[in-house]
Write an enzyme that holds these catalytic residues in place. Structure first.
Site, short mmCIF file in Angstrom:
data_model
loop_
_atom_site.label_atom_id
_atom_site.label_comp_id
_atom_site.label_asym_id
_atom_site.label_seq_id
_atom_site.Cartn_x
_atom_site.Cartn_y
_atom_site.Cartn_z
N LYS A 111 5.41 4.09 9.63
CA LYS A 111 4.71 4.61 8.44
C LYS A 111 5.40 5.89 7.97
CE LYS A 111 0.09 5.97 6.84
NZ LYS A 111 -1.34 6.12 7.20
N SER A 114 -4.73 3.85 4.43
CA SER A 114 -3.50 4.30 3.78
C SER A 114 -2.24 3.65 4.37
CB SER A 114 -3.39 5.81 3.92
OG SER A 114 -3.26 6.20 5.29
N SER A 123 -7.61 4.24 8.42
CA SER A 123 -6.35 3.86 7.76
C SER A 123 -5.41 3.00 8.58
CB SER A 123 -5.61 5.12 7.28
OG SER A 123 -6.30 5.70 6.20
#
Length: 466
Positions: free
Chosen positions: A80, A150, A174
């Site tokens: 990420k 997210s 998330s």
């Protein structure tokens, strides 16, 4: 390679690499080919590593010479974009050029490299880990729908078999929300179980690091590599790290399951409710003692986490606010960061008091239960053009709906895992959530693995990954 190795979990890929039936180079080339073929539509990767094939060659040479370091040796992993990396840029989802992040490996990336993993590239995220949409990433089950946020790039990439595992971060859900909407496994460990140094902060007391994977056993392998102390994260725990794979096959007969009926089963999609009730019935059929319980203080939960998260995020972005950089943020993120200025000291204190009350009630439930079982999300993936959704005949914003069932385990810091438990009538994934006591990841992995082994949900490939 005679079969679709891209469809295999890490447990099998690792066995083949260690036995030299499959090379890391072949595997990396396979995923790079799939990214080229599918990611033009999905847009899950921000950038790819120019050295991934070189790292794979080194892994193959090491394995040939001295044997495998462990189950992640030679395995490609996606990262990420809020984890800093020495050899790839970090943007944390923002386009504001004036903001710069360290060009060094975060704690988790360093641990993955030490385990022999190959860093494949950086994955898209909602800007600064706010939001539940992750533009412009699309859901591989339906390109007209969101992947969640997210960590949306991580969820979409793992679901589409563009990498076998990815790192995500979880402040209000998330990791688990993209896992739920994309039909993969997402593990949020206990607060402090994985060190967070080198992750661009969102909310210091709520942020968790963790993996997204195809299977529960793969999540256990990832946790094994990532768990432990972090000298640069004061919140990182020094508690011993057990063998998370040791108990995966053990029976659960006689163990106790708590089902929190208020909050978690209110205003949820009927297909979601049916699938989760089926999972609860499965645990009863395995000989578990299932008990319905209530957690009254959750009526204060949304206000509590919103106040804490807003204030924390605004504190981190204080310099950006002062220097005007926030004007370059996406509109939804800019609004939330600026809203944090209106959280007062008394507001924050009341939020922490509510948090303590919720933690005490959760602890009371877990004093007579081994796990808590709930839905992960009250709905399946919504369309990219929807800002509100109808659940049970009531309209609700997608922001409020999407994290309603995940944030309680950020407030309490309890470990929680999301895993597939069916599909709705449109063919979209439905997700089960299991939580446990602090540092009892082995217990929730045991429950999740047993459920997964009895079903075939994880084996189904999204239409936009074939």
């Amino acid at each position: 390679m005679t079969d679709a190795v891209w469809s295999l979990p890490i447990t099998e890929l690792s066995r083949r690499i260690a036995a030299r039936e499959l090379s890391s180079v072949e595997l990396v080339q396979t995923y790079l080919g799939r990214i080229e073929r599918h990611d033009g539509d999905l847009r899950s990767f921000v950038c790819l590593s120019s050295t991934a094939l070189d790292a794979a060659r080194v892994a193959d040479e090491e394995i040939a010479r001295t044997g495998s370091r462990g189950p992640l040796h030679g395995i490609p992993i996606g990262i990420k974009d809020n984890y800093t990396t020495a050899d790839l840029p970090t943007r944390a989802g923002t386009t504001v050029e004036a903001l710069a992040f360290p060009q060094e490996d975060s704690h988790c990336v360093a641990k993955l490299r030490a385990a022999g993993a190959v860093i494949l590239g950086k994955l898209r995220m909602h800007e600064f880990a706010w939001g539940m949409v992750t533009p412009p990433t699309r859901n591989p089950w339906d390109l007209a729908r969101v992947p969640g946020g997210s960590s949306g790039g991580s969820g979409a990439a793992v679901a589409a078999r563009l990498c076998p595992a990815a790192l995500g971060s979880d402040t209000g859900g998330s990791i688990r929300i993209p896992a739920a909407l994309c039909g993969v496994v997402g593990l949020k460990p206990t607060y402090g179980r994985i060190g967070r140094s080198g992750i661009v902060p969102h909310s210091w007391s709520l942020d968790h690091a963790g993996p997204l994977t195809l299977t529960v056993a793969d999540a256990a392998l990832m946790l094994q590599a990532l768990a432990g102390s972090d000298p640069n994260d004061p919140a990182a725990a020094s508690a011993p790290v057990p063998d998370y794979t040791a108990g995966l096959g053990e029976p659960i007969r006689g163990l106790r399951v708590a089902v929190i009926r208020n909050h978690f089963f209110e205003a949820i999609d009927e297909d979601v409710a049916a699938s989760v009730e089926g999972a609860i019935g499965f645990f009863e059929g395995q000989g578990c003692q299932v008990r319905d319980v209530q957690l009254p203080s959750l009526r204060y939960g949304l206000g509590a986490i919103f106040a804490i998260e807003l204030a924390s995020s605004t504190a981190y972005h204080d310099r950006s606010l002062a220097q005007g950089h926030v004007a370059g943020f996406a509109a939804d993120v800019r609004d939330l960061v600026e809203m944090g200025r209106f959280v007062t000291g008394p507001d924050y204190l009341r939020a922490e008091q509510a948090r303590a009350l919720i933690m005490a009630e959760m602890a009371d439930i877990l004093s007579s239960a081994d796990v808590i079982v709930t839905p992960t999300s009250p709905l399946t993936a919504w369309r990219t053009d929807e800002s509100t959704v109808a659940i049970g005949g009531q309209q609700e914003s997608v922001l409020a709906a999407s994290w309603r069932l995940t944030y309680p385990f950020n407030l309490t810091g309890l470990p929680a895992i999301a895993l597939p438990c069916g599909f709705d009538r449109r063919g979209l994934p439905i997700s089960l959530q299991i939580a446990a006591r602090p540092f009892a990841e082995a217990m929730l992995l045991r429950f999740a693995h047993l459920y997964e082994q009895a079903h075939t949900w994880w084996r189904q490939t999204p239409p936009h990954a074939i």
